[in-house]
Design an enzyme around this catalytic site. Structure first.
Site, PDB file in Angstrom:
ATOM      1  N   ASP A 287       1.632  -4.891   8.753  1.00 53.55           N
ATOM      2  CA  ASP A 287       0.470  -4.031   8.563  1.00 53.55           C
ATOM      3  C   ASP A 287      -0.746  -4.941   8.410  1.00 53.55           C
ATOM      4  O   ASP A 287      -0.832  -5.717   7.446  1.00 53.55           O
ATOM      5  CB  ASP A 287       0.669  -3.144   7.326  1.00 53.55           C
ATOM      6  CG  ASP A 287      -0.432  -2.106   7.193  1.00 53.55           C
ATOM      7  OD1 ASP A 287      -1.559  -2.375   7.657  1.00 53.55           O
ATOM      8  OD2 ASP A 287      -0.157  -1.021   6.629  1.00 53.55           O
TER       9      ASP A 287
ATOM     10  N   TYR B  75     -11.282   1.004  10.533  1.00 59.16           N
ATOM     11  CA  TYR B  75     -12.436   1.388   9.702  1.00 59.16           C
ATOM     12  C   TYR B  75     -12.692   0.427   8.555  1.00 59.16           C
ATOM     13  O   TYR B  75     -13.626   0.609   7.787  1.00 59.16           O
ATOM     14  CB  TYR B  75     -12.289   2.823   9.167  1.00 59.16           C
ATOM     15  CG  TYR B  75     -11.015   3.117   8.399  1.00 59.16           C
ATOM     16  CD1 TYR B  75     -10.847   2.691   7.089  1.00 59.16           C
ATOM     17  CD2 TYR B  75      -9.982   3.833   8.988  1.00 59.16           C
ATOM     18  CE1 TYR B  75      -9.684   2.959   6.389  1.00 59.16           C
ATOM     19  CE2 TYR B  75      -8.811   4.118   8.296  1.00 59.16           C
ATOM     20  CZ  TYR B  75      -8.680   3.675   6.996  1.00 59.16           C
ATOM     21  OH  TYR B  75      -7.517   3.941   6.313  1.00 59.16           O
ATOM     22  N   LYS B  76     -11.870  -0.615   8.411  1.00 53.64           N
ATOM     23  CA  LYS B  76     -12.082  -1.593   7.342  1.00 53.64           C
ATOM     24  C   LYS B  76     -12.912  -2.754   7.889  1.00 53.64           C
ATOM     25  O   LYS B  76     -14.079  -2.576   8.187  1.00 53.64           O
ATOM     26  CB  LYS B  76     -10.733  -2.011   6.767  1.00 53.64           C
ATOM     27  CG  LYS B  76     -10.037  -0.825   6.071  1.00 53.64           C
ATOM     28  CD  LYS B  76      -8.661  -1.129   5.506  1.00 53.64           C
ATOM     29  CE  LYS B  76      -8.126   0.106   4.786  1.00 53.64           C
ATOM     30  NZ  LYS B  76      -6.706  -0.017   4.411  1.00 53.64           N
TER      31      LYS B  76
ATOM     32  N   ARG C 254     -11.917  -4.657  -7.379  1.00 57.44           N
ATOM     33  CA  ARG C 254     -11.682  -5.309  -6.087  1.00 57.44           C
ATOM     34  C   ARG C 254     -13.024  -5.552  -5.392  1.00 57.44           C
ATOM     35  O   ARG C 254     -13.847  -4.638  -5.283  1.00 57.44           O
ATOM     36  CB  ARG C 254     -10.789  -4.390  -5.248  1.00 57.44           C
ATOM     37  CG  ARG C 254     -10.194  -5.022  -4.033  1.00 57.44           C
ATOM     38  CD  ARG C 254      -9.154  -4.110  -3.408  1.00 57.44           C
ATOM     39  NE  ARG C 254      -9.757  -2.890  -2.867  1.00 57.44           N
ATOM     40  CZ  ARG C 254      -9.243  -2.172  -1.883  1.00 57.44           C
ATOM     41  NH1 ARG C 254      -8.103  -2.554  -1.332  1.00 57.44           N
ATOM     42  NH2 ARG C 254      -9.830  -1.081  -1.448  1.00 57.44           N
TER      43      ARG C 254
ATOM     44  N   PHE D 102       0.860  -1.183   0.000  1.00 57.35           N
ATOM     45  CA  PHE D 102       0.000   0.000   0.000  1.00 57.35           C
ATOM     46  C   PHE D 102       0.901   1.240   0.000  1.00 57.35           C
ATOM     47  O   PHE D 102       1.863   1.304   0.760  1.00 57.35           O
ATOM     48  CB  PHE D 102      -0.878  -0.028   1.251  1.00 57.35           C
ATOM     49  CG  PHE D 102      -1.979   0.987   1.237  1.00 57.35           C
ATOM     50  CD1 PHE D 102      -3.213   0.692   0.672  1.00 57.35           C
ATOM     51  CD2 PHE D 102      -1.792   2.243   1.789  1.00 57.35           C
ATOM     52  CE1 PHE D 102      -4.233   1.632   0.671  1.00 57.35           C
ATOM     53  CE2 PHE D 102      -2.810   3.186   1.786  1.00 57.35           C
ATOM     54  CZ  PHE D 102      -4.037   2.884   1.227  1.00 57.35           C
TER      55      PHE D 102
END
Ligand code: PLP
Length: 425
Positions: A210, A235-236, A384, A138
């Site tokens: 991560d 928040y995911k 995705r 990322f």
């Protein structure tokens, strides 16, 4: 490789409906509020809203803030929130009490972890000045590594592993720390945490994991892996709400070995003594920096409580069953469409989303979103689809793939309104 025989995915929509009816996780869907007519396949980017969030927000704003005012730092537990929520989250990632705090952003927590790892190495093996990460990681993970190397100067550099290159090739006597995403944000490919951690340790380096696309999505056991640091989002898959604070875990063996350089007063041993010099508090608390966003942080608990009530093993099994189903349905209807699966077929190497490359991926995703099938698009060309077993079912996957092929077979994506680039994809 996961060698256990797998049941074949449901082959008809009726079989999907039956699988949903028999699903032991089905009841968790009612813990979330999703709009009618939406199939939400983006919980890996912004999780759905727990039913309890508005009530908690109202309590914090009306009672704790409105009536309690500043007293609430003491009386409503505001001051303890980072550690209390951290202890809850710890159980989802194989960490112990007092090892996790919820605070800041994943980017900032990466900075603190990398700085800490470099500091430890500086004390024991100062020739180690390389931060290793993946070119495919990322972007913020790469950018933060670049930022800290640039800030430190004096020979600190970032080394990127290219796709297809083995991690071993990047390890050497100059490597201080390796920063990896447990599940890759684009491809969904997953590292084996325990064996990779051992490999990094054998090379004399430390590892930062991560967990942005892993926490709440796949079983994680940081202690069993003997990892050094971990960071991730709430928040995911943890459904904490837009921009909810991130988390940081530091193995207890490292916690008191250094200061992290964002040495704000919340990490001080006696913040309200107002002393003229920094002295870090013992333990994970020294990874805090400044005053926390209380309203946003309070909402993290709503999502965490749902995840804690679910069995992570069952979540993983259903996640794999749903991604298997997605892949098999696409395979069956793919025909001559230039759709290329970029997610590993090997279950042991697959996280909880499925990605396909297609040259017109952006427009296809916009067309899907326009009819309520919400996934997302990632450069280059990647469609995705996030799979969140707590609020997605088999029939949802069936219907999403059906919509995808209606759009592909009839070229419905080929329209000007679907090509317009939005700011956030
Ligand atoms: C989502 C994500 C982030 C986000 O970082 P923020 O600081 O919250 O913006 C970082 N790393 C990975 C691997 C991610 O997937």
């Amino acid at each position: 490789m996961d060698t256990a025989p797998q049941p074949a995915p449901p082959a008809t929509r009726e079989a999907c409906v039956a699988a949903d009816a028999a699903d032991p996780l089905r009841r968790f869907r009612d813990d979330f509020l999703l709009p009618d007519g939406v199939i939400y396949l983006d919980g890996n980017s912004l999780g759905a809203r727990p039913r309890t969030s508005p009530g908690v927000a109202a309590r914090v704003i009306e009672q704790e803030w409105g009536t309690g005012l500043i007293r609430s730092w003491n009386t409503a537990g505001w001051f303890e929130l980072p550690g209390r929520l951290g202890d809850k989250l710890a159980t989802l990632i194989g960490a112990g009490p007092g090892e996790v705090v919820v605070t800041d952003t994943t980017s900032l927590n990466l900075f603190k972890s990398l700085a800490a790892a470099l500091r430890i190495q500086q004390a024991q093996d100062p020739a180690r000045k390389v931060i290793v990460t993946e070119r495919d990681n990322f972007p913020t993970d790469i950018y933060m590594a670049e930022g800290i190397a640039d800030f430190l100067g004096r020979g600190y550099t970032v080394r990127l592993i290219d796709e297809g290159q083995p991690l071993e090739a990047a390890l050497g006597g100059d490597v201080a720390v390796v920063a990896l995403s447990h599940v890759n944000y684009r491809t969904g490919a997953m590292w084996d945490m325990a064996s990779t951690t051992s490999l990094v340790h054998d090379a004399g380096a430390l590892v930062v994991w991560d967990l942005a696309h892993a926490a709440g999505a796949v079983p994680v056991d940081l202690r069993a892996a003997g990892a050094d640091f971990a960071v991730g989002c709430t928040y995911k898959y943890l459904n904490g709400g837009p921009g909810s604070p991130a988390f940081i875990w530091v193995n207890a063996r490292h916690q008191d070995r250094f200061w992290q350089p964002l040495s704000g007063w919340w990490g001080h041993a006696r913040p309200f003594a107002m002393e003229d010099s920094y002295e870090p508090v013992a333990g994970i608390g020294r990874f805090l920096c400044g005053t926390q966003p209380v309203v946003s942080m309070a909402l993290v608990e709503c999502g965490l409580d749902v995840s804690l009530a679910a069995d992570m093993g069952a979540v993983r099994e259903k996640s794999l069953a749903l991604t298997d189903l997605f892949i098999s349905l696409v395979q069956a209807r793919r025909g001559s469409h230039p759709l290329e699966l970029v997610t590993p077929l090997d279950r042991a190497r697959r996280g909880s989303h499925v990605s396909y490359a297609h040259p017109d991926g952006y427009a296809i995703m916009q067309a899907l979103i326009s009819r309520g099938v919400i996934g997302d698009y990632r450069e280059p060309q990647v469609l995705r689809f996030g799979v969140t077993p707590l609020y997605l079912g088999y029939a949802d996957v069936w219907d999403a793939v059906d919509a995808l092929f209606d759009i592909l077979d009839n070229r419905l994506w080929d329209a000007p309104q679907f090509r317009e680039r939005l700011q956030v994809t």
